[in-house]
Design a protein around this motif. Structure first.
Motif: not given
Length: 315
Positions: A92-106
């Motif tokens: 799980v990676e924070r992209l900006d102040a309100t968004s996260l990019r999450c792996g399909g297996g998270a």
């Protein structure tokens, strides 16, 4: 070390992930029942998955597997390839102040906890959904008044052809517990957007959700989560209770007495017994109320009798 077997790719480079033939799926699903995958593929990353699917014989079916929570694997097993998204897809990676990019297996717990740490509110409800991001996206998972549709920005998928594609939330045709994600596509990541929040307040909401689930659901049992979708204007559990199904058993399969929209494996239930119990519940609710319950749990694979017939060449 790779274990080879099952339907091989037609050509191309050796997959970097693990291939296992005749892989038992019962240990990987919450019901702890069911047959084997003809082939289980655990890719190293999205590129590995895309390359594998690009050269896999087109007639071979492909199914994604996350935590195996909302799933009945039938006793005859699953033909083709089951793709299991493990740790390489759990970041799980924070992209900006309100968004996260999450792996399909998270998992939902990991996503909501990561959002809390980043001060992102609005995705606390994912804490309550057993499963992984790929399943949430495909089924428009939801709880406590919110759905994935409310927070999804886009998702990256690997199509059955091996093509990688980014789909916007608006392209998924979301309705209640349904999307129009292409068949056999595997969700490898998703971007969720919430809103700014205080970590302490986010944690308090997560604690409230966790406590409510603990009090009302059989979380420590072999179960598949919510069995049936809520029909319009109704709660599935209330219809099941009114039809006299609370505690109903078939072998070691039982309708939970704590929350009767949950089916349980009390020990040695087969998938056939669990599914047959669910169909009996549907029959009783239909007879009592006229309401047709629709399965929320996914049922995959073939029945044991059908698999046996195929082995001996019976049409």
């Amino acid at each position: 070390m790779k274990e080879r077997g099952g339907p091989p790719p037609r050509s191309g480079e050796e997959p970097r992930g693990k291939l296992t033939s005749n892989a038992s799926l019962a240990p990987l699903v919450w019901f702890k029942s069911g047959g084997a995958a003809e082939t289980l593929f655990e890719p190293k990353d999205a590129d590995d998955l895309a390359a594998f699917l690009a050269v896999l014989e087109p007639s071979v079916p492909v199914m994604a597997l996350g935590l195996g929570s909302n799933l009945i694997v039938r006793d005859g097993g699953v033909p083709g390839v089951v793709v299991r998204l493990g740790k390489p897809f759990a970041a799980v990676e924070r992209l900006d102040a309100t968004s996260l990019r999450c792996g399909g297996g998270a998992s939902g717990i990991l996503v909501s906890s990561s959002a809390r740490d980043a001060g992102i509110a609005g995705v606390e409800f994912l804490r309550s959904i057993p499963g992984t991001v790929g399943g949430f996206v495909r089924m428009n998972g939801g709880a406590y008044g919110r759905e994935v549709e409310d927070v999804l920005v886009e998702c990256e998928v690997v199509l059955r052809s091996g093509e990688r594609r980014t789909l916007q939330a608006s392209e998924l045709g979301y309705t209640y517990r349904h999307s129009e994600l292409p068949p056999q596509a595997v969700v490898v990541s998703a971007t969720f957007r919430g809103h700014p929040g205080e970590p302490a307040a986010i944690q308090a909401e997560m604690d409230r959700i966790a406590a409510e689930r603990e009090a009302s659901q059989p979380l420590r049992s072999r179960t598949g989560g919510s069995t049936f979708k809520n029909p319009p204007g109704h709660k599935a559990w209330a219809l099941i209770d009114a039809a006299g199904c609370r505690g109903l058993r078939r072998g070691d399969a039982q309708v939970s007495e704590k929350h009767c929209n949950f089916l349980l494996n009390l020990g040695s239930a087969t998938s056939a017994e669990i599914e047959a119990l669910g169909e009996e519940v549907r029959d009783r609710v239909r007879a009592h109320t006229g309401v047709e319950l629709e399965w929320e749990i996914q049922r995959v694979g073939v029945f044991a009798d059908d698999a046996n017939k195929q082995r001996v060449g019976v049409a």
